[in-house]
Design an enzyme around this catalytic site. Structure first.
Site, PDB file in Angstrom:
ATOM      1  N   LYS A   1      -6.618   9.732  -3.081  1.00 36.83           N
ATOM      2  CA  LYS A   1      -7.186   8.607  -3.595  1.00 36.83           C
ATOM      3  C   LYS A   1      -8.446   9.231  -4.502  1.00 36.83           C
ATOM      4  O   LYS A   1      -9.306   9.459  -4.752  1.00 36.83           O
ATOM      5  CB  LYS A   1      -8.143   8.049  -2.254  1.00 36.83           C
ATOM      6  CG  LYS A   1      -7.929   6.538  -2.603  1.00 36.83           C
ATOM      7  CD  LYS A   1      -9.227   6.008  -1.508  1.00 36.83           C
ATOM      8  CE  LYS A   1      -8.382   4.054  -1.488  1.00 36.83           C
ATOM      9  NZ  LYS A   1      -9.374   3.022  -0.908  1.00 36.83           N
TER      10      LYS A   1
ATOM     11  N   GLU B   1      -3.974  -3.000   5.765  1.00 40.02           N
ATOM     12  CA  GLU B   1      -3.128  -3.387   6.497  1.00 40.02           C
ATOM     13  C   GLU B   1      -4.537  -3.963   7.754  1.00 40.02           C
ATOM     14  O   GLU B   1      -4.386  -5.021   8.752  1.00 40.02           O
ATOM     15  CB  GLU B   1      -2.852  -2.098   7.480  1.00 40.02           C
ATOM     16  CG  GLU B   1      -1.571  -1.545   7.352  1.00 40.02           C
ATOM     17  CD  GLU B   1      -2.124  -0.501   5.728  1.00 40.02           C
ATOM     18  OE1 GLU B   1      -3.354  -0.100   5.587  1.00 40.02           O
ATOM     19  OE2 GLU B   1      -1.430   0.533   5.771  1.00 40.02           O
TER      20      GLU B   1
ATOM     21  N   THR C   1       0.872  -0.981  -0.318  1.00 38.09           N
ATOM     22  CA  THR C   1       0.114   0.092  -0.248  1.00 38.09           C
ATOM     23  C   THR C   1       0.787   1.486  -0.143  1.00 38.09           C
ATOM     24  O   THR C   1       2.028   1.221   0.161  1.00 38.09           O
ATOM     25  CB  THR C   1      -0.970   0.002   1.643  1.00 38.09           C
ATOM     26  OG1 THR C   1      -1.754   1.053   1.181  1.00 38.09           O
ATOM     27  CG2 THR C   1      -0.100  -0.389   2.048  1.00 38.09           C
TER      28      THR C   1
ATOM     29  N   TRP D   1      -4.575   4.985  -4.267  1.00 41.36           N
ATOM     30  CA  TRP D   1      -3.172   6.398  -3.876  1.00 41.36           C
ATOM     31  C   TRP D   1      -2.689   6.378  -4.579  1.00 41.36           C
ATOM     32  O   TRP D   1      -2.213   6.241  -5.439  1.00 41.36           O
ATOM     33  CB  TRP D   1      -2.528   5.256  -2.634  1.00 41.36           C
ATOM     34  CG  TRP D   1      -3.758   4.630  -1.586  1.00 41.36           C
ATOM     35  CD1 TRP D   1      -3.033   3.360  -0.940  1.00 41.36           C
ATOM     36  CD2 TRP D   1      -4.635   5.629  -0.798  1.00 41.36           C
ATOM     37  NE1 TRP D   1      -4.419   3.720  -0.402  1.00 41.36           N
ATOM     38  CE2 TRP D   1      -4.556   4.278   0.039  1.00 41.36           C
ATOM     39  CE3 TRP D   1      -4.641   6.486  -0.576  1.00 41.36           C
ATOM     40  CZ2 TRP D   1      -5.833   5.155   1.360  1.00 41.36           C
ATOM     41  CZ3 TRP D   1      -5.511   7.257   0.751  1.00 41.36           C
ATOM     42  CH2 TRP D   1      -6.338   6.361   1.628  1.00 41.36           C
TER      43      TRP D   1
HETATM   44  P1  ADP Z   1      -9.485  -0.225   0.704  1.00 36.76           P
HETATM   45  O1  ADP Z   1      -9.450   0.587  -0.689  1.00 36.76           O
HETATM   46  O2  ADP Z   1      -9.654  -2.023   0.473  1.00 36.76           O
HETATM   47  O3  ADP Z   1     -10.792   0.364   1.316  1.00 36.76           O
HETATM   48  P2  ADP Z   1      -7.080   0.656   1.112  1.00 36.76           P
HETATM   49  O4  ADP Z   1      -6.052   0.451   1.984  1.00 36.76           O
HETATM   50  O5  ADP Z   1      -6.082   1.530  -0.305  1.00 36.76           O
HETATM   51  O6  ADP Z   1      -7.637   0.038   1.171  1.00 36.76           O
HETATM   52  O7  ADP Z   1      -7.373   1.954   1.371  1.00 36.76           O
HETATM   53  C1  ADP Z   1      -7.562   2.345   2.839  1.00 36.76           C
HETATM   54  C2  ADP Z   1      -8.246   3.713   2.756  1.00 36.76           C
HETATM   55  O8  ADP Z   1      -9.459   4.495   2.110  1.00 36.76           O
HETATM   56  C3  ADP Z   1      -8.903   3.729   4.684  1.00 36.76           C
HETATM   57  O9  ADP Z   1      -7.763   3.680   5.410  1.00 36.76           O
HETATM   58  C4  ADP Z   1      -9.590   5.205   4.341  1.00 36.76           C
HETATM   59  O10 ADP Z   1      -9.105   7.224   4.174  1.00 36.76           O
HETATM   60  C5  ADP Z   1      -9.833   5.620   2.897  1.00 36.76           C
HETATM   61  N1  ADP Z   1     -11.374   4.374   2.574  1.00 36.76           N
HETATM   62  C6  ADP Z   1     -12.050   3.290   2.703  1.00 36.76           C
HETATM   63  N2  ADP Z   1     -13.230   2.675   2.671  1.00 36.76           N
HETATM   64  C7  ADP Z   1     -13.840   4.261   2.591  1.00 36.76           C
HETATM   65  C8  ADP Z   1     -14.940   4.469   3.210  1.00 36.76           C
HETATM   66  N3  ADP Z   1     -16.054   3.872   3.155  1.00 36.76           N
HETATM   67  N4  ADP Z   1     -15.093   6.042   3.225  1.00 36.76           N
HETATM   68  C9  ADP Z   1     -13.862   6.786   3.695  1.00 36.76           C
HETATM   69  N5  ADP Z   1     -12.918   6.537   3.118  1.00 36.76           N
HETATM   70  C10 ADP Z   1     -13.476   5.190   3.235  1.00 36.76           C
END
Ligand code: ADP
Length: 542
Positions: A439, A331, A186, A444
Site C-alpha cells: 500500500k 469490502e 479493489t 494498492w
Molecule cells: P481503505 O484504504 O479505505 O482502508 P482498502 O480496501 O483500499 O480500503 O484497504 C484496506 C486495507 O488497508 C486493510 O485491509 C489494511 O491492510 C489496510 N489498512 C486500512 N486501514 C489501516 C490502518 N488504520 N492501519 C493499518 N492498515 C490499514
C-alpha cells in the site's frame, strides 16, 4: 407477530431529499479542476441530482445498469452520487490512478454504460474509449463551452449540456433496499481486481454508523473536508453521512498538496478532515516550517494505513487536533473500527491514552470481529495473541461482483487478510498483513503484477516483490530478482521494462539481485524469510 411500524425501504434518494429539505442552505464548496473555488449548497445539489436522474431516464438504461465516474472530489461528482443511485442505477467510481489498460478492464468487467469524467482525465478516456464498446455515452464534467473539440471520442457531451434541459423535479422511485447502489473495485491479491457491490441498505446503515459520536461524530455543526477520494470507497462514506446530518462539505478537487489543503481548511472553517497518512504528511510538511496553526480544525480521521505515532503526536500536542485512527476496507464500505476512548480511560495519563489511541480502534456497532489461527480456531482477546482478522456485518461483502470463484466467506466471516490482536477492551491492532499486496500513499500495488512483469523479461528466472517502509508513501515496492544462468539485465533496464505496463507510481523503486529466493515446502516464495534476508536494506534516496 410482526411489528406494527412503517416499513420504508432505505434509499440513497431519501438522503439527498433530507439534506435539501432540512439543510438546503448549508454550503457545498469545491475546488474545481479549473482551479477556482465553486460554491453550491444541499438544495442546489439536490436539484441538479434530480436533473441527472431525469437525464438518465432518456438514456435507455435498465435498472441496475452501471454509470461510471472518473472524477476528483467535487460538487458534480456529489450530484452523480445521488442522481445515479437514487434512480436505481449503480454508481461505479473508478480509480483514475490506475493504468489506462486496468481502467478499461474494470469498465468492461463492470459493463459500464456511461462514463462521466473530469477533464484532467481526458487523456485516459482517449486511450480507452475504443476498448470499451459497451459505453454508450462519455460525459465530460464541464460547461458546454469547455468541451474540447476533435477528441476522437464518439458520443461525448458536456455534463452541463447533458443535464441543462432536464427538469429539476423528480419523483424518486421506491425499490427493494437490497438493490445495488454503487460499486468499487479493489486490487485482487490474486488475479484481477474485484468489486464490492454496495446496496442502498448497506450504504444507509453505514451512513448512520459513520456519524455516531464514537465513530466520526458527524453533525450539522461540521464543515468536513474529505481528502480521501470519492473514487476510493465512496470517500469513506462521508458524502452519505454528511447528507444524513446536514454537514457542510468542502471538496479539494485535484489539489491535494499541503498549501491547497491548508488554505481550504482555514478559508472554509473546516472542523473535520479525513485522509490517509501521506496527505497529512504533506499538510504538516507545509505548516511546520511556516509556523502555521489551525483555527477551526477539531479532529481528523486517519486510516487506510497505520497512523505513524509522530503524526498523532504532532496533531494532538502541537495543534490540539484530535486524531481518530480508523481501520477499514473497500469490502467493508469501508469502516470497521475507530479509535476513541471509553469512559474508564478518560482519567488515564496522556501516555496511556496515546497507547490506546494508536491501535486501530474498537468495533463499530454493526461489525463483529474475531481473530483466528491458520486452522480457523478463535484466539483470545488478550491483546497478545494474534491471528487472521475476520469480520461480519450488514455492510461487509458476502461475495464479489461477477466473482469467478467461491464466496470469500468462511463460515459467514469475511477474512480481511490482515493479522491483528484484540485486547480485552476490544481494541484491535494490526500487526501484519497476510495478503500479498503493498500500500503506497493509500493505494494498492499488486505484488503479483510486479512479479509477473519481471518474470516476462527474458533474463529473469524468479522475482519477488516486497514492500519497504517509506516516510512519505508508507510503503514502496522493490523487486528481488534471480537471473537465469548466463543471462544478465541491469537494474535500469528492468525498471524500464515496467514502463507502459502499469501506472508509473506502481513501478518498483529498486531492483535487488540475489542468488536465491527462499521457498517453502510447496514451492511458494517465503516473503517473511526474504524480508529478514533484506534486513538493513534502504530504499534509494533515503
Ligand atoms: P481503505 O484504504 O479505505 O482502508 P482498502 O480496501 O483500499 O480500503 O484497504 C484496506 C486495507 O488497508 C486493510 O485491509 C489494511 O491492510 C489496510 N489498512 C486500512 N486501514 C489501516 C490502518 N488504520 N492501519 C493499518 N492498515 C490499514
Amino acid at each position: 407477530m410482526l411489528g406494527l411500524m412503517q416499513s420504508h425501504p432505505l434509499s440513497i434518494s431519501s438522503l439527498i431529499e433530507f439534506a435539501a429539505g432540512k439543510h438546503g442552505d448549508t454550503e457545498i464548496v469545491s475546488r474545481r479542476v479549473e482551479g477556482d473555488v465553486h460554491r453550491s449548497n444541499w438544495a442546489t445539489v439536490a436539484k441538479r441530482a434530480r436533473k441527472v436522474a431525469n437525464a438518465l431516464g432518456g438514456e435507455g438504461l435498465a435498472f441496475s445498469d452501471r454509470v461510471a465516474t472518473l472524477a476528483w472530489n467535487g460538487y458534480r461528482h456529489l450530484e452523480l452520487y445521488f442522481g445515479v443511485s437514487g434512480v436505481g442505477q449503480v454508481l461505479h467510481t473508478i480509480n483514475p490512478r490506475l493504468h489506462p489498460d486496468q481502467i478499461a478492464w474494470i469498465a468492461n468487467h463492470a459493463e459500464d454504460r456511461m462514463v462521466c469524467f473530469d477533464l484532467s482525465f481526458l487523456p485516459i478516456i482517449q486511450a480507452i474509449h475504443a476498448k470499451c464498446p459497451l459505453v454508450r455515452k462519455w460525459v465530460a464534467l464541464c460547461e458546454a463551452k469547455a468541451l474540447p473539440t476533435e477528441t476522437g471520442i464518439p458520443n461525448l457531451v458536456s455534463y452541463e449540456a447533458w443535464i441543462e434541459p432536464a427538469p429539476d423535479q423528480f419523483d424518486w422511485p421506491s425499490f427493494d433496499e437490497n438493490s445495488a447502489s454503487s460499486m468499487c473495485y479493489t486490487s485482487g491479491t490474486t488475479g484481477n481486481p474485484k468489486a464490492a457491490l454496495y446496496s442502498h441498505r448497506s450504504t444507509i446503515l453505514h451512513a448512520y454508523a459513520a456519524a455516531l459520536p464514537d465513530v466520526m461524530n458527524i453533525s450539522a455543526r461540521d464543515a468536513i473536508l474529505p481528502v480521501v477520494p470519492m473514487f476510493h470507497v465512496n470517500a469513506w462514506g462521508i458524502p452519505y453521512s454528511a447528507a444524513a446530518t446536514g454537514a457542510k462539505l468542502v471538496f479539494p478537487g485535484p489539489a491535494l498538496d499541503g498549501q491547497s489543503v491548508y488554505e481550504l481548511i482555514e478559508g472554509e472553517g473546516v472542523t473535520f478532515a479525513a485522509g490517509v497518512p501521506t496527505v497529512w504528511q504533506m499538510l504538516l510538511g507545509h505548516m511546520k516550517p511556516k509556523g502555521l496553526k489551525f483555527s477551526t480544525l477539531q479532529r481528523t480521521v486517519i486510516g487506510g494505513s497505520a497512523c505513524p505515532p509522530a503524526m498523532m503526536d504532532t496533531f494532538m500536542k502541537d495543534y490540539g487536533v484530535t486524531v481518530l485512527h480508523a481501520w477499514g476496507m473497500t469490502e467493508l464500505s469501508p469502516l470497521g473500527t475507530l479509535g476513541t476512548l471509553k469512559f474508564k480511560h478518560t482519567r488515564l495519563s496522556h501516555e496511556d491514552q496515546r497507547h490506546i489511541l494508536l491501535k486501530q480502534g474498537r468495533c463499530i456497532y454493526g461489525i463483529d470481529m474475531k481473530i483466528v489461527d491458520d486452522e480457523g480456531k478463535s484466539q483470545p482477546h488478550d491483546g497478545k495473541a494474534f491471528g487472521n482478522l475476520m469480520v461480519k456485518g450488514p455492510w461487509v461483502v458476502r461475495d464479489y461482483y461477477k466473482a469467478d470463484g467461491p464466496s470469500p466467506l468462511v463460515d459467514g466471516w469475511f477474512p480481511t487478510g490482515d493479522v491483528a490482536t484484540i485486547d480485552p477492551d476490544g481494541y484491535m491492532q494490526i500487526t501484519d498483513r497476510s495478503k500479498d499486496v503493498i500500500k503506497s500513499g493509500g493505494e494498492w500495488i499488486s505484488s503479483i503484477d510486479i512479479e509477473n512483469i519481471a518474470m516476462a523479461h527474458e533474463a529473469v528466472a524468479m522475482a519477488a516483490c516486497v514492500g519497504m517502509p517509506h516516510p512519505k508513501w508508507d510503503e514502496r515496492p522493490i523487486v528481488v530478482v534471480v537471473t537465469k544462468p548466463g543471462a544478465t539485465v541491469t537494474r535500469e533496464a528492468l525498471l524500464a521494462f515496467y514502463e507502459g505496463k502499469i501506472a508509473k507510481w506502481q513501478v518498483p523503486d529498486d531492483v535487488v539481485f540475489v542468488e536465491t529466493i527462499p521457498l517453502g515446502a510447496t514451492g511458494k516464495m517465503l516473503k517473511t524469510k526474504l524480508r529478514e534476508q533484506l534486513h538493513g536494506y534502504r530504499l534509494p534516496g533515503l
